[in-house]
Scaffold this motif. Structure first.
Motif, PDB file in Angstrom:
ATOM      1  N   MET A  42       0.931  -1.005  -0.048  1.00 51.25           N
ATOM      2  CA  MET A  42      -0.115   0.156   0.081  1.00 51.25           C
ATOM      3  C   MET A  42       0.963   1.354  -0.041  1.00 51.25           C
ATOM      4  N   SER A  43       0.541   2.120  -1.004  1.00 54.92           N
ATOM      5  CA  SER A  43       1.390   3.339  -0.859  1.00 54.92           C
ATOM      6  C   SER A  43       0.665   4.490  -1.197  1.00 54.92           C
ATOM      7  N   GLY A  44       0.914   5.692  -0.351  1.00 51.56           N
ATOM      8  CA  GLY A  44       0.368   6.906  -0.346  1.00 51.56           C
ATOM      9  C   GLY A  44      -1.017   6.847  -0.174  1.00 51.56           C
ATOM     10  N   ILE A  45      -1.463   5.766   0.743  1.00 50.84           N
ATOM     11  CA  ILE A  45      -2.927   5.940   1.220  1.00 50.84           C
ATOM     12  C   ILE A  45      -3.456   6.936   1.831  1.00 50.84           C
ATOM     13  N   THR A  46      -4.461   7.702   1.584  1.00 51.18           N
ATOM     14  CA  THR A  46      -5.089   8.921   2.223  1.00 51.18           C
ATOM     15  C   THR A  46      -6.504   8.536   2.291  1.00 51.18           C
ATOM     16  N   LYS A  47      -7.037   8.750   3.444  1.00 52.30           N
ATOM     17  CA  LYS A  47      -8.665   8.644   3.484  1.00 52.30           C
ATOM     18  C   LYS A  47      -9.098   9.577   4.304  1.00 52.30           C
ATOM     19  N   LYS A  48     -10.150  10.295   3.650  1.00 51.34           N
ATOM     20  CA  LYS A  48     -10.808  11.553   4.460  1.00 51.34           C
ATOM     21  C   LYS A  48     -12.373  10.925   4.603  1.00 51.34           C
ATOM     22  N   PHE A  49     -12.682  11.338   5.714  1.00 50.70           N
ATOM     23  CA  PHE A  49     -14.180  11.483   5.845  1.00 50.70           C
ATOM     24  C   PHE A  49     -14.711  12.751   5.941  1.00 50.70           C
ATOM     25  N   GLY A  50     -15.294  13.376   5.003  1.00 47.48           N
ATOM     26  CA  GLY A  50     -15.496  14.955   4.958  1.00 47.48           C
ATOM     27  C   GLY A  50     -14.414  15.654   5.314  1.00 47.48           C
ATOM     28  N   ASP A  51     -14.335  16.264   6.273  1.00 50.36           N
ATOM     29  CA  ASP A  51     -13.152  17.158   6.629  1.00 50.36           C
ATOM     30  C   ASP A  51     -12.055  16.576   7.486  1.00 50.36           C
ATOM     31  N   PHE A  52     -12.430  15.350   7.712  1.00 49.16           N
ATOM     32  CA  PHE A  52     -11.521  14.428   8.797  1.00 49.16           C
ATOM     33  C   PHE A  52     -10.718  13.809   8.026  1.00 49.16           C
ATOM     34  N   THR A  53      -9.314  13.827   8.130  1.00 54.39           N
ATOM     35  CA  THR A  53      -8.484  12.853   7.532  1.00 54.39           C
ATOM     36  C   THR A  53      -8.201  11.803   8.511  1.00 54.39           C
ATOM     37  N   ALA A  54      -8.398  10.816   8.196  1.00 58.89           N
ATOM     38  CA  ALA A  54      -8.206   9.400   9.073  1.00 58.89           C
ATOM     39  C   ALA A  54      -6.748   8.794   8.555  1.00 58.89           C
ATOM     40  N   ASN A  55      -6.546   8.883   7.643  1.00 60.68           N
ATOM     41  CA  ASN A  55      -5.008   8.400   7.174  1.00 60.68           C
ATOM     42  C   ASN A  55      -4.613   9.447   6.331  1.00 60.68           C
ATOM     43  N   GLN A  56      -3.252   9.672   6.304  1.00 62.19           N
ATOM     44  CA  GLN A  56      -2.540  10.703   5.600  1.00 62.19           C
ATOM     45  C   GLN A  56      -1.612  10.217   4.902  1.00 62.19           C
ATOM     46  N   ASN A  57      -1.396   9.929   3.681  1.00 63.10           N
ATOM     47  CA  ASN A  57      -0.306   9.347   2.955  1.00 63.10           C
ATOM     48  C   ASN A  57       0.644   8.322   3.666  1.00 63.10           C
ATOM     49  N   ILE A  58      -0.117   7.004   3.905  1.00 57.30           N
ATOM     50  CA  ILE A  58       0.516   5.946   4.482  1.00 57.30           C
ATOM     51  C   ILE A  58       0.896   4.971   3.779  1.00 57.30           C
ATOM     52  N   ASN A  59       2.123   4.685   3.778  1.00 65.34           N
ATOM     53  CA  ASN A  59       2.882   3.330   3.040  1.00 65.34           C
ATOM     54  C   ASN A  59       3.031   2.164   3.994  1.00 65.34           C
ATOM     55  N   LEU A  60       2.715   0.888   3.393  1.00 65.38           N
ATOM     56  CA  LEU A  60       2.817  -0.075   4.120  1.00 65.38           C
ATOM     57  C   LEU A  60       3.225  -1.492   3.315  1.00 65.38           C
ATOM     58  N   THR A  61       4.426  -2.072   3.587  1.00 67.06           N
ATOM     59  CA  THR A  61       4.773  -3.154   2.680  1.00 67.06           C
ATOM     60  C   THR A  61       4.858  -4.345   3.533  1.00 67.06           C
ATOM     61  N   VAL A  62       3.999  -5.428   3.148  1.00 71.18           N
ATOM     62  CA  VAL A  62       4.295  -6.759   3.993  1.00 71.18           C
ATOM     63  C   VAL A  62       4.627  -7.740   3.093  1.00 71.18           C
ATOM     64  N   HIS A  63       5.796  -8.514   3.523  1.00 68.76           N
ATOM     65  CA  HIS A  63       6.303  -9.671   2.705  1.00 68.76           C
ATOM     66  C   HIS A  63       5.691 -11.014   3.046  1.00 68.76           C
ATOM     67  N   ARG A  64       5.926 -11.984   2.296  1.00 68.01           N
ATOM     68  CA  ARG A  64       5.355 -13.425   2.457  1.00 68.01           C
ATOM     69  C   ARG A  64       5.826 -13.934   3.839  1.00 68.01           C
TER      70      ARG A  64
END
Lengths: 498, 317
Positions: A1-23
């Motif tokens: 996951m790269s650069g994940i941003t999630k907003k609910f209206g004005d509220f930013t729950a996730n701001q530009n999050i990166n996550l890498t998971v290996h096997r």
């Protein structure tokens, strides 16, 4: 996951999050309550659509538009609140949505049960295939949830706060299960805020604070202290001005308190606590360590299993809420102001007398004395600067900060012995937070006992005179707030030793 | 002795006859409520079905076509209820009440147009047949008006109703579709996370409930009697709803509850025919009183599907 941003209206729950998971890796997502961990995982599982950002599975970009896409790509999620059909059997729950059938859509339950038995043997997830969910323990229900994802061929398993509801033995068992799964090449993402569990099972750890990506670390290279520091963070926060405190008589005494939660699990487990006049005692702890049940026991909202509660040396164990409010003068600023603090469809004046509408001067015989009720409200609205300054406005029309002011005005005007403030600044803006904190200090200076329960460590340290750390229903340490080390409190909150 | 046996046969026969419309409608109730949607509009759907069945049977001179039209008419109102409750998340009780008025009102409206302003249809000559009729009578296997004749020489709808109880039970408990319906009624969020369309399942179930209520109405208007009139249904839809609840939301349970009501009705008619010196109004009360007393006494606590009446909105928080 790269650069994940999630907003609910004005509220930013996730701001530009990166996550890498290996096997074959266990990756922990660490953060305080409301930091945005679950939101991020709901994005991965297709329950939320990200505002921005991309997701790749096995190097392939993926639009996870709904859970079906996630499932088809080997992503499985075990929600914090289990998604099980209680009257159904284990097997029925596991196959639901993916049922093996004979001709004409007739269920092949025998084959299904056989498959479930095999799966449960392969991964060491022991459950009775024909048992009904409603008869199973929470730990077993969780195993069913994990089997559900494996039955659908999950390669990546998301576990949302999997240990929150488990007993210590069940947590041990879960750790073994996680080891079995990674040995079989599955990847696990585990959402948690318990540090010792991360040290125990995780390989990597990504820390999120206030929706932002703080760091990703290799777990064996960092200490629990480091993780705590990253999780809690060091934020600039205005100090609350306080005079030297003058400790008075004992207001509240709790001995050996045990309270069960709504599921019958012990939530408060032999808790002792003393609170004195003229002090603010902060209860620091992570959500779900018995705070809710403690508050409910102290306000008469729930029955305690054992133990003694005394207010000003009078035993008040298992009294009704009415007695607690009117006779023992315990005021309560509830955590959920919308549900428990106010009646939304009532106006300010009506909300102001919710606890005393039935006594003089607000009522006589069977009638309410509206003049008095509105006079009372007009006075409070001015004194506490509640806006709009109109007693006839419905509670729902006020901002969160002003709603909280209403509750404080009502509770404080009852002249309490003990003021319990649960998460009093949740969801408020900076100005309102300051106001609430000042009000609490004013009550303390007026010689009341104030019990502050909050999940925000900053708030606890700033406002309190003493800090009691609660963990798994017990007070694990009491510290002086003056010059306290934030890291060591954070560590105690997560079950580590200070 | 013969008279007593014949009397028992008469009561059993009337029981079967009067239970049948309730059984159909009650099954409809089981299906919709198992999916989590309350359908208090069964009465209106049954009412409309009774009219549509009688009118179609009268004009087409074919009872089977009448039965089909009744079912489709009921299903139409089921669709309306589904649109309101599932797509628009309307309050299910309110929608159901509205459908009770609309189902009855539209039936009377169309009746006035088709039958010269009358709020009842003309007599249906081609009623639902009695499939075993050939076994009874002079020189046949059983004599007419004997015990066997009274019990077993019934309208086809009676046999269909009993078959339907089995079929609905089988579908609900033994098939994939049925399991999904029940899952949606218990925990729609869980079903949703497993990729099951709560909306589709609920639409299907609510439409089917209308289908069955329509059959129930026709079982009244073109089998028990031979015409639709504006007082024909008068509360049978609600009785069926109650039977479904007393039957613990199970097809077999609903069957027993409907039979009990039918038996009370049969007993009432028997006592009336015997000329018992009791006011007919009191006798007419009997089925309702007996049903309530027996069922409340026997059934005890019932557990409805967990998500019943709750609005499900995807991604709702």
């Amino acid at each position: 996951m790269s650069g994940i941003t999630k907003k609910f209206g004005d509220f930013t729950a996730n701001q530009n999050i990166n996550l890498t998971v290996h096997r074959g890796e266990v990756h922990a997502l660490l953060g305080e309550n409301g930091a945005g961990k679950t939101t991020l995982m709901n994005v991965l599982y297709g329950l939320y659509k990200p505002t921005e950002g991309t997701i790749k599975v096995n190097g392939k970009p993926l639009q996870v538009s709904d859970p079906n896409v996630a499932i088809a790509n080997g992503i499985g999620m075990v929600h914090q609140h289990f998604m099980l059909v209680d009257p159904f059997t284990v097997t029925e729950n596991i196959i639901l949505g993916n049922e093996p059938t004979k001709t004409f859509g007739v269920l092949d339950l025998q084959r299904a049960e056989e498959e479930v038995r095999q799966l449960s043997q392969t991964y060491g997830l022991h459950v009775e295939a024909t048992a009904k969910i409603q008869d199973l323990s929470v730990g077993s229900q969780q195993r069913v949830e994990i089997l559900k994802t494996l039955y659908r061929g999950a390669q990546i398993l998301i576990l949302d706060e999997p240990t929150a509801v488990l007993t210590p033995q069940e947590i041990q068992e879960l750790a073994n299960i996680i080891r079995n799964l990674t040995k079989a090449g599955k990847s696990i993402i585990i959402i948690t805020h318990k540090l010792n569990e991360i040290k125990q099972v995780a390989d990597y750890c990504t820390i999120i604070r206030r929706g932002a990506h703080i760091d990703t670390v290799q777990v064996n290279e960092v200490s629990e202290d480091d993780l705590a520091a990253k999780m809690v963070g060091r934020e600039v926060s205005f100090k609350v001005a306080k005079k030297q405190r003058e400790r008075g008589d004992k207001v509240l005494e709790i001995r050996g308190l045990e309270v069960e939660d709504s599921r019958g699990i012990t939530a408060v487990n032999g808790l002792d606590l003393d609170l004195y006049q003229g002090e603010i005692l902060g209860i620091a702890g992570i959500d779900g360590n018995g705070q809710k049940e403690l508050i409910e026991a102290l306000t008469g909202l729930t029955k305690v299993r054992s133990g003694v509660v005394k207010v000003r040396d009078k035993e008040v164990t298992n009294r009704t809420p009415g007695e607690m409010i009117n006779k023992h003068r315990v005021a309560h600023i509830p955590e959920d102001r919308q549900k428990r603090g106010l009646i939304f469809e009532f106006d300010i004046a009506e909300n102001m007398v919710l606890e005393k509408y039935n006594v003089p001067p607000f009522s006589r015989w069977f009638t309410l004395l509206w003049d008095k009720i509105y006079q009372n409200a007009d006075l409070l609205v001015k004194k506490f600067d509640i806006r709009p300054q109109d007693s006839r406005v419905l509670a729902r029309a006020l901002s969160g900060g002003n709603q909280q002011k209403m509750i404080i005005a009502r509770e404080v005007s009852n002249d309490p012995e003990l003021l319990i403030a649960a998460q009093p600044t949740r969801g408020l803006d900076v100005g309102a937070i300051e106001y609430v904190h000042q009000s609490l200090v004013e009550q303390r200076d007026a010689g009341k006992g104030v019990l502050l329960i909050s999940f925000e460590l900053d708030e606890i340290i700033n406002v309190s005179d003493r800090i009691a750390v609660i963990y798994e229903g017990e007070i694990v340490g009491i510290l002086d707030a003056e010059g306290v080390d934030e890291k060591s409190v954070g560590l105690m909150m997560a079950g580590g030793s200070a | 002795m013969d008279v007593i046996i014949q009397d028992i046969g008469f009561i059993i026969g009337t029981t079967l006859m009067y239970s049948t419309p309730l059984i159909f409608t009650s099954l409809g109730g089981v299906i919709t409520e198992r999916s989590g949607v309350v359908n208090i509009g069964l009465e209106g759907m049954m009412y409309f079905g009774a009219f549509a069945g009688a009118a179609a049977a009268y004009f087409f001179q074919d009872p089977w076509l009448g039965l089909l039209c009744a079912a489709l008419g009921g299903a139409f109102w089921g669709l309306i209820h589904a649109i309101a409750c599932v797509s628009f998340a309307a309050e299910q009780i309110v929608s159901g009440i509205a459908i009770n008025f609309l189902g009855a009102g539209s039936a009377l409206f169309i009746s006035r147009i088709l039958f010269d302003g009358a709020t009842q249809t003309l007599t249906v000559v081609d009623k639902i047949p009695q499939p075993l009729n050939f076994l009874f009578g002079e020189g046949k296997l059983f004599p007419s008006s004997g015990f066997m004749d009274l019990v077993f020489n019934r309208f086809a709808t009676v046999y269909i109703a009993f078959a339907m109880v089995f079929i609905v039970w089988f579908v609900l408990y033994k098939t994939k579709t049925g399991m999904r319906v029940r899952a949606v009624g218990e925990n729609p969020e869980a079903a949703n996370t497993l990729g099951i369309s709560v909306v589709k399942i609920r639409y299907g179930a609510v439409i089917m409930s209308g289908f069955f209520a329509g059959l129930g109405g026709a079982a009244m208007s073109i089998a028990v009697v031979s015409r639709f009139s504006n007082t024909l249904i008068s509360g049978h839809g609600f009785i069926a709803l109650a039977a479904m609840i007393f039957g613990k939301w199970k097809p077999q349970g609903a069957l027993v509850a409907c039979l009990l009501f039918g038996a009370a009705k049969g007993f009432e008619i028997y006592l009336g025919a015997k000329g018992v010196p009791v006011a007919s109004d009191v006798l007419a009360m009997l089925p309702y009183v007996i049903t309530i007393v027996v069922l409340v006494g026997i059934v005890g606590k019932t557990v409805p599907p967990a998500a019943i009446g709750k609005i499900f909105e995807k991604g709702g928080h």
